[in-house]
Enzyme design. Structure first.
Site, PDB file in Angstrom:
ATOM      1  N   SER A  69     -19.873 -60.056   1.869  1.00  0.00           N
ATOM      2  CA  SER A  69     -21.097 -60.505   1.821  1.00  0.00           C
ATOM      3  C   SER A  69     -22.362 -60.109   3.043  1.00  0.00           C
ATOM      4  O   SER A  69     -22.225 -59.041   3.456  1.00  0.00           O
ATOM      5  CB  SER A  69     -21.602 -61.870   1.395  1.00  0.00           C
ATOM      6  OG  SER A  69     -22.683 -62.150   1.037  1.00  0.00           O
ATOM      7  N   ARG A 513     -24.712 -75.054  12.083  1.00  0.00           N
ATOM      8  CA  ARG A 513     -26.110 -74.660  11.702  1.00  0.00           C
ATOM      9  C   ARG A 513     -27.082 -75.825  12.088  1.00  0.00           C
ATOM     10  O   ARG A 513     -26.625 -76.769  11.490  1.00  0.00           O
ATOM     11  CB  ARG A 513     -26.037 -73.938  10.377  1.00  0.00           C
ATOM     12  CG  ARG A 513     -25.496 -72.698  10.210  1.00  0.00           C
ATOM     13  CD  ARG A 513     -25.712 -71.984   9.079  1.00  0.00           C
ATOM     14  NE  ARG A 513     -24.902 -71.250   8.322  1.00  0.00           N
ATOM     15  CZ  ARG A 513     -24.372 -69.953   8.770  1.00  0.00           C
ATOM     16  NH1 ARG A 513     -25.219 -69.427   9.949  1.00  0.00           N
ATOM     17  NH2 ARG A 513     -23.611 -69.383   8.134  1.00  0.00           N
TER      18      ARG A 513
HETATM   19  C1  G16 Z   1     -22.570 -67.757   0.866  1.00  0.00           C
HETATM   20  C2  G16 Z   1     -22.551 -68.872  -0.284  1.00  0.00           C
HETATM   21  C3  G16 Z   1     -24.086 -69.269  -0.103  1.00  0.00           C
HETATM   22  C4  G16 Z   1     -24.533 -69.838   1.201  1.00  0.00           C
HETATM   23  C5  G16 Z   1     -24.198 -68.774   2.314  1.00  0.00           C
HETATM   24  C6  G16 Z   1     -24.065 -69.428   3.335  1.00  0.00           C
HETATM   25  O1  G16 Z   1     -23.330 -66.776   0.876  1.00  0.00           O
HETATM   26  O2  G16 Z   1     -22.652 -68.088  -1.363  1.00  0.00           O
HETATM   27  O3  G16 Z   1     -24.300 -70.468  -1.265  1.00  0.00           O
HETATM   28  O4  G16 Z   1     -25.860 -70.238   1.240  1.00  0.00           O
HETATM   29  O5  G16 Z   1     -22.656 -68.399   2.005  1.00  0.00           O
HETATM   30  O6  G16 Z   1     -23.388 -70.585   3.740  1.00  0.00           O
HETATM   31  P1  G16 Z   1     -23.044 -71.082   5.142  1.00  0.00           P
HETATM   32  O7  G16 Z   1     -24.308 -71.633   5.587  1.00  0.00           O
HETATM   33  O8  G16 Z   1     -22.056 -72.393   4.809  1.00  0.00           O
HETATM   34  O9  G16 Z   1     -22.235 -70.233   5.827  1.00  0.00           O
HETATM   35  P2  G16 Z   1     -22.880 -65.328   0.573  1.00  0.00           P
HETATM   36  O10 G16 Z   1     -23.975 -64.318   0.265  1.00  0.00           O
HETATM   37  O11 G16 Z   1     -22.409 -65.076   2.149  1.00  0.00           O
HETATM   38  O12 G16 Z   1     -21.642 -65.185  -0.313  1.00  0.00           O
END
Ligand code: G16
Length: 551
Positions: A69, A513
């Site tokens: 992603s 974070r």
């Molecule tokens: C993923 C999750 C999201 C989340 C993001 C960041 O997004 O699908 O729901 O908000 O990670 O998560 P964290 O703050 O735990 O690192 P993506 O777009 O990276 O698949």
């Protein structure tokens, strides 16, 4: 189909994909995610797990998406998609982690046998798996490892190729509902693009064509989606794709894309010469499941329209349609956010409809949104969608309008159920949805932005030795561990006008974070850096390496 595991074949293939002894893997917020170079064994084992999940669900097709992603290009990852296009059921995440961490081939066989026993999997059932990948250079190699895992269980594979994450989710649901009364769409990429573009054109029919929209594709797989949907829009929306260099090494998500826009609150430098005053643009992330909008105002200032602003725009529109369709007393519209939602957005929305707050991660938002007749969920980072319950879809199909205005609103709602990818957040579908609402409201970026004024905020990453030492409760708004830290944060927050701050371990990166907001920008920054300093010190960070901005 044999009712036995082919232990000899699983062992032979497993030996080709040994687990690195020094690593531990965890199925987190979005599956496994780390450096692409250390994921070979994980992909092999995910192939096995996906096949067993399919057998458990009577041969329904399971999805596997190979992507990291928004992460840097050298990372990669993998996540499983359940038959209705949703994230893997939470109780299986632990099985994923157990299989991924089995040290040797014999440990792996034992783990598989245990899973088959405790999950009561009937091995004589067929296994079907559809998989796709984003544009990362490590993708083809990892897909080959995945295919070995599928072969080990003799699953029937279907290669969706290079696709966005939302397309893979769409395909899973379309395959599993094919030929039923709930058929989600044709189970092909063309089916997806036709469905979205067809609904979009109906929804904007008769509306003036907006100015061309700049789309920052993050140099990722979304670039292909823009080129495939553009000709299908028949000129009703002109898209100007930028950052489409999917094969340029190091370009993916680099100084562009939705995550860059959200975390830096800046326009990607590569767009500086493209976006004119009052023109809108938007950014996808690397796998096109997140969307950020922005525009340049009359004073030449960059203005960001994030997931919260999208939620406010979309939820308001849907609430009005439900009312205009005469369904206000029948359909309950609700909204789901996380602690990252700007305080102003929560206030704005809570005055209009029920708002729920859940922990970060699509699966939490999705499940909470399912509790409403129409559930709108968006994370501030631009990940979100709208869910229409099956009861709602039946109501929309059977309701008899009594006025032409009701009939129009009902039609719009039905078309929205086709435009919106209800399986997962989808940058392309969400972009079209935003354009539909702006067209109906006759809003420019400025008018949309004026729905409410964001509280200044700041997001900071803190690198710590062990992020798992940080544990939260109350939808991540309170830290329960390390002990005593929350009290110190509360003391700090009290000193800032409109102050709010929380701390949580990331599920996708090896960091903690820190989020803070306050009435004034300089105060939001100061609060965030003070809390980051507390976190760093509490986690035993090396004093000589303490980032100088931490206060
Ligand atoms: C993923 C999750 C999201 C989340 C993001 C960041 O997004 O699908 O729901 O908000 O990670 O998560 P964290 O703050 O735990 O690192 P993506 O777009 O990276 O698949």
């Amino acid at each position: 189909m044999s009712s036995q595991l082919d232990v000899k074949e699983i062992s032979r293939l497993s030996e080709l994909h040994p687990k690195p002894s020094h690593l531990r893997y965890q199925y987190g917020t979005s599956g496994f995610r780390t450096l692409g170079t250390v994921l070979d064994s994980v992909l092999f084992r995910v192939g096995i797990l996906a096949s067993l999940r399919s057998k458990k669900l009577d041969g329904k097709t399971i999805g596997v998406m190979v992507t990291a992603s928004h992460n840097p290009e050298e990372d990669n990852g993998v996540k499983l998609v359940d038959p209705r296009g949703e994230m893997l059921e939470a109780s299986w995440e632990i099985h994923a982690s157990v299989l991924a961490n089995a040290s040797t081939t014999s440990d792996l066989i034992e783990a598989i046998e245990t899973l088959v026993r405790i999950a009561k999997i009937d091995l004589s059932k067929p296994a079907r798996v559809v998989y796709g990948r984003d544009t990362r250079p490590s993708g083809p190699f990892l897909v080959a490892s995945l295919r070995d895992g599928l072969a080990a269980i003799k699953a029937e594979p279907r290669d969706a190729g290079v696709v966005t994450t939302p397309i893979l989710h769409y395909l899973v649901r379309a395959i599993n509902t094919k030929g039923t009364k709930d058929a989600y769409g044709d189970d092909s990429e063309d089916g997806y693009f036709d469905k979205l573009s067809g609904a979009f054109k109906k929804l904007v029919a008769g509306k003036p064509t907006p100015p061309p929209l700049i789309v920052d594709c993050a140099n990722g797989v979304g670039a292909g989606s823009i080129s495939k949907i553009s000709p299908r829009l028949d000129g009703q929306l002109k898209l100007l794709p930028q950052n489409t260099a999917t094969s340029t090494p190091g370009a993916l998500n680099n100084a562009c894309g939705a995550d860059y826009v959200k975390t830096t609150q800046k326009l990607p430098p590569s767009l500086a010469n493209h976006l004119k005053a009052n023109q809108r643009g938007c950014s996808f992330d690397g796998d096109a499941d997140r969307l950020m909008y922005f525009y340049i105002d009359e004073r030449n200032q960059f203005r960001m329209l994030d997931g919260d602003k999208i939620a406010a725009l979309v939820a308001g529109f849907i609430v009005d349609l439900v009312k205009n369709a005469g369904l206000e007393s029948e359909l309950k519209v609700g909204i789901v956010q996380t602690a990252y939602a700007n305080g102003s957005s929560t206030k704005y929305l809570a005055e209009r409809l029920p708002v729920r707050c859940v922990p970060t991660g699509v699966k939490h938002l999705h499940h909470a949104a399912e509790r409403f007749d129409i559930g709108v969920y968006f994370e501030a980072n631009g990940h979100g969608t709208v869910l229409f319950s099956s009861g709602t879809q039946e109501t929309l199909a059977s309701h008899e309008p009594t006025t032409p205005a009701q009939s129009t609103a009902l039609n719009h709602l039905s078309n929205l159920t086709q435009l919106i990818n209800q399986t997962v957040g989808d940058a392309l579908s969400d972009m079209l949805l935003v354009e539909v609402v702006l067209a109906h409201r006759s809003y420019s970026g400025f008018e949309w932005d004026s729905l409410y004024v964001d509280l200044p905020n700041r997001l900071v990453k803190v690198v710590v030795e062990d992020r798992h030492a940080f544990q939260t409760e109350d939808a991540e708004r309170q830290l329960v561990s390390p002990k005593g830290l929350q009290g110190k944060i509360d003391d700090l927050v009290r000193r800032y006008d409109g102050g709010r701050s929380f701390v949580r371990p990331s599920g996708t990166e090896d960091v903690v974070r820190v989020y803070a907001e306050a009435a004034i920008k300089s105060q939001a920054d100061e609060l965030a850096f003070r809390v980051a300093g507390l976190v760093y010190d509490e986690a035993g960070g090396d004093p000589s390496a303490r980032p100088k901005e931490f206060l």
